[in-house]
Design a protein around this motif. Structure first.
Motif, short mmCIF file in Angstrom:
data_model
loop_
_atom_site.label_atom_id
_atom_site.label_comp_id
_atom_site.label_asym_id
_atom_site.label_seq_id
_atom_site.Cartn_x
_atom_site.Cartn_y
_atom_site.Cartn_z
N GLU A 76 -18.93 47.23 -3.36
CA GLU A 76 -17.62 46.66 -3.64
C GLU A 76 -17.09 45.88 -2.45
O GLU A 76 -17.43 46.15 -1.30
N SER A 77 -16.21 44.95 -2.76
CA SER A 77 -15.48 44.22 -1.73
C SER A 77 -14.16 43.75 -2.32
O SER A 77 -14.00 43.72 -3.54
N GLY A 78 -13.21 43.42 -1.44
CA GLY A 78 -11.98 42.80 -1.90
C GLY A 78 -10.75 43.67 -1.89
O GLY A 78 -9.66 43.22 -2.24
N GLY A 79 -10.87 44.92 -1.50
CA GLY A 79 -9.69 45.76 -1.44
C GLY A 79 -8.79 45.36 -0.29
O GLY A 79 -9.11 44.49 0.50
N GLY A 80 -7.64 46.02 -0.20
CA GLY A 80 -6.73 45.73 0.89
C GLY A 80 -5.32 46.20 0.61
O GLY A 80 -5.10 46.99 -0.31
N LEU A 81 -4.40 45.71 1.40
CA LEU A 81 -2.98 46.06 1.29
C LEU A 81 -2.22 44.87 0.73
O LEU A 81 -2.38 43.74 1.20
N VAL A 82 -1.40 45.14 -0.27
CA VAL A 82 -0.62 44.08 -0.90
C VAL A 82 0.74 44.64 -1.30
O VAL A 82 0.86 45.85 -1.55
N GLN A 83 1.71 43.78 -1.36
CA GLN A 83 3.04 44.20 -1.82
C GLN A 83 3.08 44.28 -3.33
O GLN A 83 2.32 43.59 -4.03
N ALA A 84 3.98 45.10 -3.82
CA ALA A 84 4.15 45.21 -5.27
C ALA A 84 4.43 43.82 -5.86
O ALA A 84 5.18 43.03 -5.29
N GLY A 85 3.79 43.55 -7.00
CA GLY A 85 3.89 42.25 -7.62
C GLY A 85 2.81 41.28 -7.21
O GLY A 85 2.65 40.21 -7.83
N GLY A 86 2.07 41.64 -6.18
CA GLY A 86 1.01 40.77 -5.70
C GLY A 86 -0.29 40.93 -6.46
O GLY A 86 -0.36 41.66 -7.47
N SER A 87 -1.32 40.25 -5.97
CA SER A 87 -2.62 40.24 -6.65
C SER A 87 -3.75 40.53 -5.67
O SER A 87 -3.64 40.23 -4.48
#
Length: 124
Positions: free
Chosen positions: A6-17
């Motif tokens: 897998e790849s592509g995880g991370g931290l994002v704000q609510a409403g983001g993608s």
């Protein structure tokens, strides 16, 4: 040897993608249902949630009710890759997301192979 990376995880704000990808090798992609299973913080492994899966042979998809309308799964059988596009993310989507392979796609998703997982964190 079956491998799912897998790849592509991370931290994002609510409403983001976020967009997760899974590179598969060691098996015939067309013979499997490939998908995503997540494990929320503090949850036991036995309560992992099937997020979405796709039958590589006919394109049949399954989505958990909690992600319908927000997540989209797709596969590229020629490249043995799986993608999960996650939009309008919510804090409750925070989890480790595992790429998984099974013989059938649905709410009962008997996984036979797992990736190592990628962390998705959605802040409020």
């Amino acid at each position: 040897e079956v491998q799912l990376v897998e790849s592509g995880g991370g931290l994002v704000q609510a409403g983001g993608s976020l967009r997760l990808s899974c590179a598969a090798s060691g098996f015939t992609f067309d013979d499997y249902a490939i998908g995503w299973v997540r494990q929320a913080p503090g949850k036991e492994r036995e309560v992992r949630e099937v997020v979405s899966c796709i039958s590589s042979s006919d394109g049949t998809t399954y989505y958990a009710d909690s992600v319908k309308g927000r997540f989209t799964i797709s596969s590229d059988n020629a490249r043995n890759t799986l993608t999960l596009q996650m939009n309008n993310l919510k804090p409750e989507d925070t989890a480790v997301y595992y790429c998984a392979a099974s013989q059938e796609c649905g709410i009962d998703y008997p996984v036979t192979s797992w990736g190592q997982g990628t962390q998705v964190t959605v802040s409020s």
